[in-house]
Design a protein around this motif. Structure first.
Motif, mmCIF file in Angstrom:
data_model
loop_
_atom_site.group_PDB
_atom_site.id
_atom_site.type_symbol
_atom_site.label_atom_id
_atom_site.label_comp_id
_atom_site.label_asym_id
_atom_site.label_seq_id
_atom_site.Cartn_x
_atom_site.Cartn_y
_atom_site.Cartn_z
ATOM 1 N N GLY A 8 -2.690 -2.138 0.025
ATOM 2 C CA GLY A 8 -1.442 -2.612 0.599
ATOM 3 C C GLY A 8 -0.425 -3.149 -0.380
ATOM 4 N N GLY A 9 -0.722 -3.161 -1.645
ATOM 5 C CA GLY A 9 0.255 -3.647 -2.606
ATOM 6 C C GLY A 9 1.418 -2.684 -2.763
ATOM 7 N N GLY A 10 2.408 -3.097 -3.515
ATOM 8 C CA GLY A 10 3.545 -2.228 -3.761
ATOM 9 C C GLY A 10 4.767 -3.013 -4.161
ATOM 10 N N LEU A 11 5.910 -2.353 -4.019
ATOM 11 C CA LEU A 11 7.189 -2.940 -4.403
ATOM 12 C C LEU A 11 7.916 -3.403 -3.150
ATOM 13 C CD1 LEU A 11 9.363 -3.415 -6.620
ATOM 14 C CD2 LEU A 11 10.169 -1.082 -6.141
ATOM 15 N N VAL A 12 8.426 -4.608 -3.195
ATOM 16 C CA VAL A 12 9.165 -5.150 -2.054
ATOM 17 C C VAL A 12 10.361 -5.925 -2.571
ATOM 18 C CG1 VAL A 12 7.752 -7.233 -1.970
ATOM 19 C CG2 VAL A 12 8.936 -6.481 0.078
ATOM 20 N N GLN A 13 11.417 -5.934 -1.812
ATOM 21 C CA GLN A 13 12.614 -6.670 -2.214
ATOM 22 C C GLN A 13 12.459 -8.152 -1.900
ATOM 23 O OE1 GLN A 13 15.977 -4.724 -0.335
ATOM 24 N NE2 GLN A 13 16.323 -3.485 -2.170
ATOM 25 N N ALA A 14 13.130 -8.952 -2.682
ATOM 26 C CA ALA A 14 13.115 -10.394 -2.445
ATOM 27 C C ALA A 14 13.564 -10.685 -1.015
ATOM 28 C CB ALA A 14 14.029 -11.093 -3.443
ATOM 29 N N LEU A 18 5.084 -8.532 3.125
ATOM 30 C CA LEU A 18 4.081 -7.553 2.735
ATOM 31 C C LEU A 18 2.765 -7.950 3.377
ATOM 32 C CD1 LEU A 18 4.057 -5.100 0.722
ATOM 33 C CD2 LEU A 18 3.048 -6.664 -0.935
ATOM 34 N N ARG A 19 1.943 -6.945 3.684
ATOM 35 C CA ARG A 19 0.620 -7.237 4.212
ATOM 36 C C ARG A 19 -0.420 -6.551 3.331
ATOM 37 N NH1 ARG A 19 -0.690 -7.166 10.444
ATOM 38 N NH2 ARG A 19 0.836 -5.509 10.372
ATOM 39 N N LEU A 20 -1.363 -7.329 2.888
ATOM 40 C CA LEU A 20 -2.471 -6.814 2.087
ATOM 41 C C LEU A 20 -3.734 -6.806 2.938
ATOM 42 C CD1 LEU A 20 -1.894 -8.822 -1.220
ATOM 43 C CD2 LEU A 20 -0.947 -6.598 -0.566
ATOM 44 N N SER A 21 -4.599 -5.853 2.655
ATOM 45 C CA SER A 21 -5.872 -5.762 3.374
ATOM 46 C C SER A 21 -7.023 -5.753 2.392
ATOM 47 C CB SER A 21 -5.915 -4.481 4.221
ATOM 48 O OG SER A 21 -4.935 -4.517 5.231
ATOM 49 N N CYS A 22 -8.157 -6.212 2.870
ATOM 50 C CA CYS A 22 -9.355 -6.261 2.032
ATOM 51 C C CYS A 22 -10.558 -5.927 2.894
ATOM 52 C CB CYS A 22 -9.515 -7.651 1.426
ATOM 53 S SG CYS A 22 -11.054 -7.894 0.533
ATOM 54 N N ALA A 23 -11.429 -5.113 2.362
ATOM 55 C CA ALA A 23 -12.651 -4.757 3.076
ATOM 56 C C ALA A 23 -13.847 -5.014 2.181
ATOM 57 C CB ALA A 23 -12.613 -3.291 3.492
ATOM 58 N N VAL A 24 -14.842 -5.666 2.736
ATOM 59 C CA VAL A 24 -16.081 -5.939 2.023
ATOM 60 C C VAL A 24 -17.188 -5.098 2.645
ATOM 61 C CG1 VAL A 24 -17.765 -7.681 1.321
ATOM 62 C CG2 VAL A 24 -15.348 -8.297 1.542
ATOM 63 N N GLY A 66 2.709 -21.736 4.692
ATOM 64 C CA GLY A 66 3.911 -21.448 5.462
ATOM 65 C C GLY A 66 4.457 -20.060 5.204
ATOM 66 N N ARG A 67 4.309 -19.561 3.982
ATOM 67 C CA ARG A 67 4.788 -18.202 3.677
ATOM 68 C C ARG A 67 3.660 -17.190 3.666
ATOM 69 N NH1 ARG A 67 6.898 -16.555 -0.793
ATOM 70 N NH2 ARG A 67 5.916 -18.081 -2.191
ATOM 71 N N ASP A 73 -11.161 -9.984 10.530
ATOM 72 C CA ASP A 73 -11.994 -9.448 11.590
ATOM 73 C C ASP A 73 -13.430 -9.683 11.142
ATOM 74 O OD1 ASP A 73 -12.202 -6.255 13.358
ATOM 75 O OD2 ASP A 73 -13.548 -7.973 13.314
ATOM 76 N N SER A 74 -14.084 -10.641 11.741
ATOM 77 C CA SER A 74 -15.416 -11.010 11.283
ATOM 78 C C SER A 74 -16.446 -9.926 11.565
ATOM 79 C CB SER A 74 -15.861 -12.322 11.931
ATOM 80 O OG SER A 74 -15.834 -12.207 13.339
ATOM 81 N N ARG A 75 -16.164 -9.067 12.535
ATOM 82 C CA ARG A 75 -17.136 -8.021 12.860
ATOM 83 C C ARG A 75 -17.241 -6.993 11.749
ATOM 84 N NH1 ARG A 75 -14.409 -5.990 18.143
ATOM 85 N NH2 ARG A 75 -12.693 -6.245 16.696
ATOM 86 N N THR A 76 -16.145 -6.806 11.017
ATOM 87 C CA THR A 76 -16.146 -5.737 10.011
ATOM 88 C C THR A 76 -15.948 -6.272 8.601
ATOM 89 O OG1 THR A 76 -13.786 -5.388 10.319
ATOM 90 C CG2 THR A 76 -15.287 -4.037 11.643
ATOM 91 N N ASN A 77 -15.951 -7.600 8.432
ATOM 92 C CA ASN A 77 -15.723 -8.179 7.109
ATOM 93 C C ASN A 77 -14.460 -7.622 6.458
ATOM 94 O OD1 ASN A 77 -17.754 -10.131 6.812
ATOM 95 N ND2 ASN A 77 -19.274 -8.551 6.349
ATOM 96 N N THR A 78 -13.386 -7.626 7.203
ATOM 97 C CA THR A 78 -12.086 -7.270 6.659
ATOM 98 C C THR A 78 -11.143 -8.452 6.802
ATOM 99 O OG1 THR A 78 -11.365 -6.342 8.773
ATOM 100 C CG2 THR A 78 -12.360 -4.817 7.200
ATOM 101 N N ALA A 79 -10.267 -8.579 5.854
ATOM 102 C CA ALA A 79 -9.308 -9.675 5.863
ATOM 103 C C ALA A 79 -7.932 -9.154 5.508
ATOM 104 C CB ALA A 79 -9.725 -10.765 4.879
ATOM 105 N N ARG A 80 -6.940 -9.889 5.945
ATOM 106 C CA ARG A 80 -5.558 -9.508 5.659
ATOM 107 C C ARG A 80 -4.809 -10.731 5.160
ATOM 108 N NH1 ARG A 80 -7.732 -7.157 9.642
ATOM 109 N NH2 ARG A 80 -7.503 -9.037 10.914
ATOM 110 N N LEU A 81 -3.820 -10.470 4.352
ATOM 111 C CA LEU A 81 -2.932 -11.517 3.876
ATOM 112 C C LEU A 81 -1.515 -11.072 4.148
ATOM 113 C CD1 LEU A 81 -2.739 -14.249 2.279
ATOM 114 C CD2 LEU A 81 -2.232 -12.823 0.274
ATOM 115 N N ARG A 82 -0.817 -11.850 4.939
ATOM 116 C CA ARG A 82 0.586 -11.550 5.185
ATOM 117 C C ARG A 82 1.431 -12.507 4.375
ATOM 118 N NH1 ARG A 82 5.260 -12.066 8.070
ATOM 119 N NH2 ARG A 82 6.151 -10.095 8.804
#
Length: 123
Positions: A8-14, A18-24, A66-67, A73-82
């Motif tokens: 989910g990374g990338g380039l974004v304007q000020a 952005l939303r990042l995802s992580c899977a374990v 705050g930002r 999702d605890s069932r699938t061990n995935t997390a997101r960061l907004r």
């Protein structure tokens, strides 16, 4: 073998978001507490946010509260960061990490790490 993969990374304007995802993946019967860290060029890696096994407890670095919002999702061990209201100072490689303990902040031992995903905020 436990694997941690960010996306989910990338380039974004000020001012944007952005939303990042992580899977374990690994032990299907193990829950993992998860967290996001970041490392900007020339700076030390810093903690961003953490969340425990079932998402009932979260912990944020004070200056980012705050930002940034972590969820999972605890069932699938995935997390997101907004991340919202981004500034060029948020430019960094963002890493996801996992711990076997049920924890969200201080005291967690994050034994498993992803390779990171680049977030670049343009002014």
């Amino acid at each position: 073998q436990v694997q941690v993969v960010e996306s989910g990374g990338g380039l974004v304007q000020a001012g944007g978001s952005l939303r990042l995802s992580c899977a374990v993946s690994g032990d299907p019967y193990q829950s993992y507490s998860m967290a996001w860290f970041r490392q900007a060029p020339g700076k030390e890696r810093e903690f961003v946010a953490g969340i425990n096994w079932d998402g009932s407890s979260t912990y944020y670095w004070d200056s980012l509260k705050g930002r940034f919002a972590i969820s999972r999702d605890s069932r699938t061990n995935t997390a997101r960061l907004r991340a919202s209201e981004l500034t060029p100072e948020d430019t960094a490689v963002y890493y996801c990490a996992a711990a076997r303990q049920d924890c969200s902040g201080d005291g967690c031992v994050y034994a498993y790490w992803g390779r990171g995903t680049q977030v670049t905020v343009s002014s």
